[in-house]
Scaffold this motif. Sequence first.
Motif, PDB file in Angstrom:
ATOM      1  N   TYR A 281     -36.722  34.187 -84.888  1.00 29.34           N
ATOM      2  CA  TYR A 281     -37.759  33.277 -85.210  1.00 29.34           C
ATOM      3  C   TYR A 281     -37.228  31.819 -84.224  1.00 29.34           C
ATOM      4  CZ  TYR A 281     -41.303  30.141 -86.808  1.00 29.34           C
ATOM      5  OH  TYR A 281     -42.214  29.298 -87.042  1.00 29.34           O
ATOM      6  N   ARG A 282     -37.728  31.826 -83.220  1.00 33.62           N
ATOM      7  CA  ARG A 282     -36.998  30.898 -82.480  1.00 33.62           C
ATOM      8  C   ARG A 282     -36.966  29.349 -82.743  1.00 33.62           C
ATOM      9  NH1 ARG A 282     -35.482  33.094 -77.573  1.00 33.62           N
ATOM     10  NH2 ARG A 282     -35.481  31.424 -76.357  1.00 33.62           N
ATOM     11  N   SER A 283     -38.297  29.240 -83.511  1.00 35.93           N
ATOM     12  CA  SER A 283     -38.645  27.766 -83.845  1.00 35.93           C
ATOM     13  C   SER A 283     -37.841  27.414 -85.247  1.00 35.93           C
ATOM     14  CB  SER A 283     -40.077  27.646 -84.497  1.00 35.93           C
ATOM     15  OG  SER A 283     -40.816  27.676 -83.352  1.00 35.93           O
ATOM     16  N   HIS A 284     -37.131  28.299 -85.719  1.00 38.45           N
ATOM     17  CA  HIS A 284     -35.965  27.968 -86.640  1.00 38.45           C
ATOM     18  C   HIS A 284     -35.148  29.093 -86.835  1.00 38.45           C
ATOM     19  CE1 HIS A 284     -33.769  26.692 -90.408  1.00 38.45           C
ATOM     20  NE2 HIS A 284     -34.591  25.531 -90.354  1.00 38.45           N
ATOM     21  N   ILE A 285     -34.121  29.598 -86.498  1.00 38.50           N
ATOM     22  CA  ILE A 285     -33.302  30.706 -86.717  1.00 38.50           C
ATOM     23  C   ILE A 285     -32.864  31.096 -87.858  1.00 38.50           C
ATOM     24  CG2 ILE A 285     -32.466  30.355 -84.057  1.00 38.50           C
ATOM     25  CD1 ILE A 285     -29.760  29.520 -85.503  1.00 38.50           C
ATOM     26  N   LEU A 286     -33.230  30.540 -88.891  1.00 39.85           N
ATOM     27  CA  LEU A 286     -32.687  30.978 -90.331  1.00 39.85           C
ATOM     28  C   LEU A 286     -33.914  31.682 -90.975  1.00 39.85           C
ATOM     29  CD1 LEU A 286     -30.605  28.190 -91.563  1.00 39.85           C
ATOM     30  CD2 LEU A 286     -30.026  30.059 -90.613  1.00 39.85           C
ATOM     31  N   TYR A 287     -35.122  31.281 -90.565  1.00 41.28           N
ATOM     32  CA  TYR A 287     -36.338  31.933 -90.825  1.00 41.28           C
ATOM     33  C   TYR A 287     -36.604  33.257 -90.382  1.00 41.28           C
ATOM     34  CZ  TYR A 287     -37.619  27.385 -93.001  1.00 41.28           C
ATOM     35  OH  TYR A 287     -37.774  26.377 -93.616  1.00 41.28           O
ATOM     36  N   PRO A 288     -37.190  34.386 -91.195  1.00 39.21           N
ATOM     37  CA  PRO A 288     -37.721  35.573 -90.595  1.00 39.21           C
ATOM     38  C   PRO A 288     -38.778  35.670 -89.605  1.00 39.21           C
ATOM     39  CG  PRO A 288     -38.564  35.161 -92.649  1.00 39.21           C
ATOM     40  CD  PRO A 288     -37.478  33.992 -92.470  1.00 39.21           C
ATOM     41  N   LEU A 289     -38.559  36.480 -88.584  1.00 38.71           N
ATOM     42  CA  LEU A 289     -39.563  36.753 -87.764  1.00 38.71           C
ATOM     43  C   LEU A 289     -40.541  37.807 -88.357  1.00 38.71           C
ATOM     44  CD1 LEU A 289     -40.800  36.308 -84.807  1.00 38.71           C
ATOM     45  CD2 LEU A 289     -39.485  38.028 -84.213  1.00 38.71           C
ATOM     46  N   CYS A 290     -41.787  37.267 -88.297  1.00 39.55           N
ATOM     47  CA  CYS A 290     -42.920  38.156 -89.004  1.00 39.55           C
ATOM     48  C   CYS A 290     -44.334  37.748 -88.508  1.00 39.55           C
ATOM     49  CB  CYS A 290     -42.685  38.231 -90.479  1.00 39.55           C
ATOM     50  SG  CYS A 290     -42.716  36.751 -91.253  1.00 39.55           S
ATOM     51  N   GLU A 291     -45.339  38.680 -88.923  1.00 39.40           N
ATOM     52  CA  GLU A 291     -46.610  38.408 -88.517  1.00 39.40           C
ATOM     53  C   GLU A 291     -47.249  37.324 -89.486  1.00 39.40           C
ATOM     54  OE1 GLU A 291     -48.547  39.781 -86.188  1.00 39.40           O
ATOM     55  OE2 GLU A 291     -46.562  41.135 -85.822  1.00 39.40           O
ATOM     56  N   MET A 292     -47.983  36.276 -88.840  1.00 31.50           N
ATOM     57  CA  MET A 292     -48.884  35.255 -89.386  1.00 31.50           C
ATOM     58  C   MET A 292     -49.717  35.680 -90.655  1.00 31.50           C
ATOM     59  SD  MET A 292     -51.252  32.227 -87.647  1.00 31.50           S
ATOM     60  CE  MET A 292     -50.294  32.112 -86.147  1.00 31.50           C
ATOM     61  N   THR A 293     -49.943  36.765 -90.694  1.00 29.95           N
ATOM     62  CA  THR A 293     -50.686  37.387 -91.907  1.00 29.95           C
ATOM     63  C   THR A 293     -50.177  37.844 -93.050  1.00 29.95           C
ATOM     64  OG1 THR A 293     -51.001  39.510 -91.055  1.00 29.95           O
ATOM     65  CG2 THR A 293     -52.721  38.193 -90.615  1.00 29.95           C
ATOM     66  N   ASN A 294     -48.662  37.644 -93.052  1.00 33.33           N
ATOM     67  CA  ASN A 294     -47.770  38.281 -93.954  1.00 33.33           C
ATOM     68  C   ASN A 294     -47.617  36.841 -95.001  1.00 33.33           C
ATOM     69  OD1 ASN A 294     -45.506  38.665 -95.711  1.00 33.33           O
ATOM     70  ND2 ASN A 294     -44.182  39.585 -94.006  1.00 33.33           N
ATOM     71  N   PRO A 295     -48.049  36.772 -96.241  1.00 30.60           N
ATOM     72  CA  PRO A 295     -48.050  35.937 -97.068  1.00 30.60           C
ATOM     73  C   PRO A 295     -46.405  35.408 -97.484  1.00 30.60           C
ATOM     74  CG  PRO A 295     -49.540  37.580 -98.022  1.00 30.60           C
ATOM     75  CD  PRO A 295     -48.813  37.978 -96.863  1.00 30.60           C
ATOM     76  N   ASP A 296     -45.457  36.271 -97.276  1.00 30.99           N
ATOM     77  CA  ASP A 296     -44.087  35.747 -97.382  1.00 30.99           C
ATOM     78  C   ASP A 296     -43.594  35.297 -96.276  1.00 30.99           C
ATOM     79  OD1 ASP A 296     -44.128  37.164 -99.881  1.00 30.99           O
ATOM     80  OD2 ASP A 296     -43.818  39.376 -99.088  1.00 30.99           O
ATOM     81  N   CYS A 297     -44.358  35.211 -95.219  1.00 36.86           N
ATOM     82  CA  CYS A 297     -43.578  34.456 -93.890  1.00 36.86           C
ATOM     83  C   CYS A 297     -43.998  32.862 -93.961  1.00 36.86           C
ATOM     84  CB  CYS A 297     -44.444  35.280 -92.700  1.00 36.86           C
ATOM     85  SG  CYS A 297     -43.701  34.400 -91.163  1.00 36.86           S
ATOM     86  N   TYR A 298     -43.129  32.273 -93.319  1.00 37.80           N
ATOM     87  CA  TYR A 298     -43.254  30.736 -93.038  1.00 37.80           C
ATOM     88  C   TYR A 298     -44.730  30.283 -92.492  1.00 37.80           C
ATOM     89  CZ  TYR A 298     -42.649  25.817 -92.020  1.00 37.80           C
ATOM     90  OH  TYR A 298     -42.862  24.652 -91.931  1.00 37.80           O
ATOM     91  N   ILE A 299     -44.962  30.942 -91.292  1.00 33.08           N
ATOM     92  CA  ILE A 299     -46.178  30.693 -90.706  1.00 33.08           C
ATOM     93  C   ILE A 299     -47.463  31.307 -91.225  1.00 33.08           C
ATOM     94  CG2 ILE A 299     -44.887  30.546 -88.441  1.00 33.08           C
ATOM     95  CD1 ILE A 299     -45.634  33.200 -87.844  1.00 33.08           C
ATOM     96  N   TYR A 300     -47.285  31.738 -92.391  1.00 36.35           N
ATOM     97  CA  TYR A 300     -48.717  32.190 -93.148  1.00 36.35           C
ATOM     98  C   TYR A 300     -49.488  30.822 -93.424  1.00 36.35           C
ATOM     99  CZ  TYR A 300     -51.736  34.148 -96.688  1.00 36.35           C
ATOM    100  OH  TYR A 300     -52.879  34.624 -97.322  1.00 36.35           O
ATOM    101  N   ARG A 301     -48.587  29.872 -93.689  1.00 31.53           N
ATOM    102  CA  ARG A 301     -49.666  28.471 -93.590  1.00 31.53           C
ATOM    103  C   ARG A 301     -50.560  28.309 -92.558  1.00 31.53           C
ATOM    104  NH1 ARG A 301     -45.022  24.760 -94.862  1.00 31.53           N
ATOM    105  NH2 ARG A 301     -44.263  26.818 -95.865  1.00 31.53           N
TER     106      ARG A 301
END
Length: 452
Positions: A281-301
């Motif tokens: 996940y290029r915006s923050h390499i410690l965060y997982p790369l996943c789909e926006m619709t995944n509630p466990d993902c940072y970008i779900y917000r």
Amino acid sequence: MANDYISFVFKSLLLLIHLVFLGQHHVDSASVVKSLPGFEGPLPFELETGYIGVGEEEEVQLFYYFIKSERNPKEDPLLLWLTGGPGCSAISGLLYENGPLTMKLDVYNGTLPSLVSTTYSWTKNSSMIFLDQPVGTGFSYSRTELFNKPSDTGEAKRIHEFLQKWLGKHQEFSSNPFYVGGDSYSGITVPATVQEISKGNYQCCKPPINLQGYMLGNPITDSKIDGNSQIPYAHGMALISDELYESLKRICKGEYEHVDPYNTECLKLLEEFNECTSKLYRSHILYPLCEMTNPDCYIYRYSLSHYWVNDETVRKALQINKESIREWKRCDWSKPYTKDIISSVPYHMNNSINGYRSLIFSGDHDFEVPLIGTQVWIKSLNYAIVDKWRPWMINNQVAGYTRTYANKMTFATVKGGGHTAEYKPDETFIMFQRWINGQALYGKVKLLQKTE
């Protein structure tokens, strides 16, 4: 004959009334917003939304959110915040980076997502304008078909015009210290806008805008410098092996952005590099790369903001002009746009010569625009170091590292930060607070509070 004349006069009067009404509609479209759907009770700050027309016929209607400083709006700085992209809505800044509200991180259940107050809003000590630009971004729109698509240099002129007109309607802020800020692609538009305002103050526009400086987070600045920094950054963060890094340096000769197509050995090494880093996940390499619709993902917000902004009650509360109603997107990459500023380094140089202070900060876990490249172009300005590299602290803990230069430029890293301020909002708020108040970043500060 007399009847024809009376009819002509009557129709002319109707047309005049219609034109006056249209003029008023586009000249004064600001609205005070007392409450927002999804937020309990009245807003604990003063919010205004509205449109400002720019262009010869004011065909481009730029939408803005304005929030008064919660401290002393009569004297506190006024900050224009530009979200990157190009084509990312001002809502990104307001709800995720440095505004007084954010999304409550609940799993979407079909009802309107909720908003909660933040403790890190930059409006605690400055008034802020969050602007939807370029045209077609967020709720900004054009009343006519545009013959010239937006561009970097064109946006600098439009933003300057927006500011002149906005301050003309908010003259109580005309003497406040004024700053421009943004992150990511705003690293191109902000320096150009600062130069445009500065030129206008000397050449054309009265009263002058009380421009004092600018700030940028993880700014895209020069595609060659930024691009070439990704491989040494990846090596420094142990994302690639020593052997691959040494081979890349030797075979590609440090040029990774514009590779000679006949240099097949370099291209093969770059393929190996991409294999090692493509799942990050290029915006923050410690965060997982996943789909926006995944509630466990940072970008779900971001999904939550999509549901919230596209709700009819929210648009009504924000006083959105019906002409701009369409599906709202946080970032719309499909809009035509001309990137005609290859490098913003010359703009930084001119702004330094003109004496404007600046804050450049980098989240140190950003792979999009690594801090290594930012340090390279800052060094290319060739200004002497005034304050040596040192940690800046919060609660006796290292929050990042900083140094200052003779051109009134401060560079700071944000430890554990990513591509935008949203990854470390408390820390970036403290950093901004110290800098905007003219304090050294490594000074003391009150204890941090957590977001509600």
